[in-house]
Write an enzyme that holds these catalytic residues in place. Structure first.
Site, PDB file in Angstrom:
ATOM      1  N   ARG A 128       5.738   6.904  -2.002  1.00 28.66           N
ATOM      2  CA  ARG A 128       6.104   5.617  -1.371  1.00 28.66           C
ATOM      3  C   ARG A 128       7.594   5.651  -1.092  1.00 28.66           C
ATOM      4  O   ARG A 128       8.388   5.923  -1.995  1.00 28.66           O
ATOM      5  CB  ARG A 128       5.803   4.432  -2.292  1.00 28.66           C
ATOM      6  CG  ARG A 128       6.547   3.171  -1.824  1.00 28.66           C
ATOM      7  CD  ARG A 128       6.185   1.924  -2.574  1.00 28.66           C
ATOM      8  NE  ARG A 128       4.834   1.494  -2.244  1.00 28.66           N
ATOM      9  CZ  ARG A 128       4.377   0.261  -2.459  1.00 28.66           C
ATOM     10  NH1 ARG A 128       5.152  -0.662  -3.000  1.00 28.66           N
ATOM     11  NH2 ARG A 128       3.135  -0.043  -2.149  1.00 28.66           N
ATOM     12  N   HIS A 185       0.579   1.839   5.763  1.00 26.15           N
ATOM     13  CA  HIS A 185       0.173   1.606   4.369  1.00 26.15           C
ATOM     14  C   HIS A 185      -1.342   1.845   4.272  1.00 26.15           C
ATOM     15  O   HIS A 185      -2.118   0.907   4.071  1.00 26.15           O
ATOM     16  CB  HIS A 185       0.549   0.182   3.962  1.00 26.15           C
ATOM     17  CG  HIS A 185       0.518  -0.078   2.486  1.00 26.15           C
ATOM     18  ND1 HIS A 185       0.317   0.911   1.549  1.00 26.15           N
ATOM     19  CD2 HIS A 185       0.676  -1.238   1.782  1.00 26.15           C
ATOM     20  CE1 HIS A 185       0.344   0.372   0.333  1.00 26.15           C
ATOM     21  NE2 HIS A 185       0.563  -0.919   0.449  1.00 26.15           N
ATOM     22  N   GLN A 203      -3.811   0.668   1.404  1.00 23.14           N
ATOM     23  CA  GLN A 203      -4.051  -0.783   1.400  1.00 23.14           C
ATOM     24  C   GLN A 203      -5.220  -1.144   2.319  1.00 23.14           C
ATOM     25  O   GLN A 203      -6.026  -2.025   2.004  1.00 23.14           O
ATOM     26  CB  GLN A 203      -2.775  -1.501   1.851  1.00 23.14           C
ATOM     27  CG  GLN A 203      -2.900  -3.005   1.955  1.00 23.14           C
ATOM     28  CD  GLN A 203      -2.963  -3.702   0.605  1.00 23.14           C
ATOM     29  OE1 GLN A 203      -2.172  -3.415  -0.273  1.00 23.14           O
ATOM     30  NE2 GLN A 203      -3.920  -4.608   0.426  1.00 23.14           N
ATOM     31  N   ASP A 256       1.361 -10.998   5.863  1.00 24.80           N
ATOM     32  CA  ASP A 256       2.203 -10.175   4.990  1.00 24.80           C
ATOM     33  C   ASP A 256       3.585 -10.829   4.978  1.00 24.80           C
ATOM     34  O   ASP A 256       3.847 -11.753   5.765  1.00 24.80           O
ATOM     35  CB  ASP A 256       2.263  -8.741   5.571  1.00 24.80           C
ATOM     36  CG  ASP A 256       3.043  -7.763   4.692  1.00 24.80           C
ATOM     37  OD1 ASP A 256       3.318  -8.080   3.513  1.00 24.80           O
ATOM     38  OD2 ASP A 256       3.381  -6.666   5.195  1.00 24.80           O
ATOM     39  N   CYS A 272      -1.749  -8.498   1.456  1.00 24.05           N
ATOM     40  CA  CYS A 272      -1.644  -7.278   0.648  1.00 24.05           C
ATOM     41  C   CYS A 272      -0.920  -7.540  -0.670  1.00 24.05           C
ATOM     42  O   CYS A 272      -1.105  -6.790  -1.626  1.00 24.05           O
ATOM     43  CB  CYS A 272      -0.939  -6.185   1.447  1.00 24.05           C
ATOM     44  SG  CYS A 272       0.664  -6.702   2.113  1.00 24.05           S
ATOM     45  N   ARG A 325      -7.621  -2.246  -4.662  1.00 19.94           N
ATOM     46  CA  ARG A 325      -6.653  -1.159  -4.506  1.00 19.94           C
ATOM     47  C   ARG A 325      -7.003  -0.015  -5.458  1.00 19.94           C
ATOM     48  O   ARG A 325      -6.902   1.161  -5.118  1.00 19.94           O
ATOM     49  CB  ARG A 325      -5.220  -1.634  -4.799  1.00 19.94           C
ATOM     50  CG  ARG A 325      -4.658  -2.687  -3.873  1.00 19.94           C
ATOM     51  CD  ARG A 325      -4.516  -2.220  -2.448  1.00 19.94           C
ATOM     52  NE  ARG A 325      -3.807  -0.961  -2.313  1.00 19.94           N
ATOM     53  CZ  ARG A 325      -2.488  -0.766  -2.492  1.00 19.94           C
ATOM     54  NH1 ARG A 325      -1.702  -1.778  -2.793  1.00 19.94           N
ATOM     55  NH2 ARG A 325      -1.948   0.430  -2.336  1.00 19.94           N
TER      56      ARG A 325
END
Ligand code: CP
Ligand code: NVA
Length: 330
Positions: A105, A132, A135, A229, A270, A315
Site C-alpha cells: 500500500r 484499490h 476493496q 468515499d 470503503c 475485506r
C-alpha cells in the site's frame, strides 16, 4: 477451470469476469468455513510481507487475520529502506527471496507494478493513488449478499470524488461484471477520459453501462446502491478546501437517499468515513471549515440502508481468497 496461481493482483483490469467470479465464489466458500469455525491450512508454510507506506486499519488487519486463519506467517513492514536508501527493484528482489507473497500500500501505482516486475512472487495491491482492487471484491461480495438479483442487473451509483482510487476501481469492477455504473460528481472530478473510454469499450462485451453525470437527480434515480468515499484521499491533504467546495452538494444524506426512489437502497463506503466528530482529524477539519458533516451524514451512515460493516468484514474473506488463489496449497 480457473487458476490464478502465481498471478499478481495489481488492478482488476488484469482479470477476466470469469476470474473475478472465481475469486468471489472462493470468498464465499472461505467465509462459510470461517463462520463454521473451521481452521484451515491452505496457506501453511507460506510467509507474506505487508508493506504499508500509508496508514490502514482494515487492509492490514484483513491480510493478517486471513493469513493466520490459513496458517501463513506475516511480517508488517512500514519503515523499510525502499524508495529511500534502496531502490524498489532491489527491495523486490530481496523480499522475493524471503517471501511467498508481497502486499503493498502506498502512493504510486508504478511502485506496486515495479515490485511485481522484479519480485518473482505474487504482489497484491493494497491501495495506490489509482486503484484499490481488493476493496472492490469486498464491495461486490457485499452487494451480492444484499441485493436479490444478479450483479449484472445492479445499478451502482458512486457519488463524490470519482477520480480517486475508489472511483476508478468501482468503474472497472462494474465494467468487468456487466453492471450499471453511474458516477455522480462535478466534472472536475470525473475519472480520467482514457480510463472511461477503455471501460466503455469493455462494457460493450460485458453488457455493462458506464454513465457520468453532474446531476444528482438523474444519477441516483433507481439506484440499488449508493457508494461514496472521502473527499480527500490519503496524500491529497493539500486539496481539502477545493474538494469541500466542489463536493459539498454531493453529500449522501436522507434527501439523496429519497431521490433514488428505492426504499431498500443500500449505502456502501470503503471506510474510514467522516460522518461524526469523534476523530481528531475530523474535529480539526470540521472546525476549520465550519462543517457539520462531509461525504455522508451520520443519519445515513447509521441507517438501515447502511451495510458498511458487512462490507468491512468482507475485506477479510476476499483478501483471504486472493492469497489462497495466488499462493495457496491447492
Ligand atoms: N477500506 C480500507 O482500505 O480501509 P483501511 O484504510 O483501514 O485499510
Ligand atoms: N480514497 C481513499 C480510500 C481509503 C480506503 C484514500 O485513498 O485515502
Amino acid at each position: 477451470p480457473v487458476s490464478l496461481k502465481g498471478r499478481h493482483f495489481l488492478t482488476l483490469k488484469d482479470f477476466t469476469p470469469q476470474e473475478i467470479h472465481y475469486l468471489l465464489d472462493l470468498s464465499r466458500e472461505l467465509k462459510a468455513k470461517k463462520l463454521a469455525g473451521v481452521r484451515g491450512n491452505l496457506l501453511e508454510g507460506k510467509n507474506v510481507v505487508l508493506i504499508f507506506d500509508k496508514t490502514s486499519t482494515r487492509t492490514r488487519c484483513a491480510f493478517e487475520v486471513a493469513a493466520f486463519d490459513e496458517g501463513a506467517q506475516v511480517t508488517f513492514l512500514s519503515n523499510s529502506q525502499m524508495g529511500k536508501k534502496e531502490s524498489i527493484e532491489d527491495t523486490a528482489r530481496v523480499l522475493g527471496r524471503f517471501y511467498d507473497g508481497i502486499e503493498f500500500r502506498g502512493f504510486k501505482q508504478e511502485t506496486v507494478e515495479e515490485l511485481a516486475a522484479f519480485s518473482g512472487v505474487p504482489v497484491w495491491n493494497g491501495l495506490t493513488d489509482l486503484y484499490h482492487p481488493t476493496q472492490i471484491l469486498a464491495d461486490m461480495l457485499t452487494l451480492s449478499e444484499h441485493v436479490a438479483k444478479p450483479l449484472r442487473q445492479v445499478k451502482l451509483v458512486y457519488v463524490g470524488d470519482a477520480r480517486n482510487n475508489m472511483g476508478n476501481s468501482l468503474m472497472i469492477g462494474s465494467a468487468k461484471l456487466g453492471m450499471h455504473f453511474v458516477a455522480v460528481a462535478p466534472k472536475e472530478l470525473f475519472p480520467a477520459e482514457s480510463l472511461v473510454a477503455e471501460m466503455r469499450e469493455l462494457a460493450k462485451e460485458t453488457g455493462a453501462t458506464i454513465e457520468l453525470t453532474e446531476s444528482i437527480d438523474d444519477g441516483v434515480k433507481g439506484a440499488d446502491a449508493l457508494y461514496t468515499d472521502v473527499w480527500v484521499s490519503m496524500g491529497e491533504e493539500a486539496h481539502f478546501e477545493e474538494r469541500i467546495k466542489l463536493l459539498h452538494p454531493y453529500q449522501i444524506n436522507m434527501e439523496m437517499v429519497a431521490k433514488t426512489g428505492n426504499p431498500d437502497v443500500l449505502f456502501l463506503h470503503c471506510l474510514p468515513a467522516f460522518h461524526d466528530l469523534n476523530t481528531s482529524v475530523g474535529r480539526e477539519i470540521f472546525e476549520k471549515y465550519g462543517l457539520k458533516d462531509m461525504e455522508v451524514t451520520d443519519e445515513v451512515f447509521r441507517s438501515k440502508h447502511s451495510v458498511v460493516f458487512d462490507e468491512a468484514e468482507n475485506r477479510m474473506h476476499t483478501i483471504k481468497a486472493i492469497m489462497v488463489a495466488t499462493i495457496g496449497n491447492v
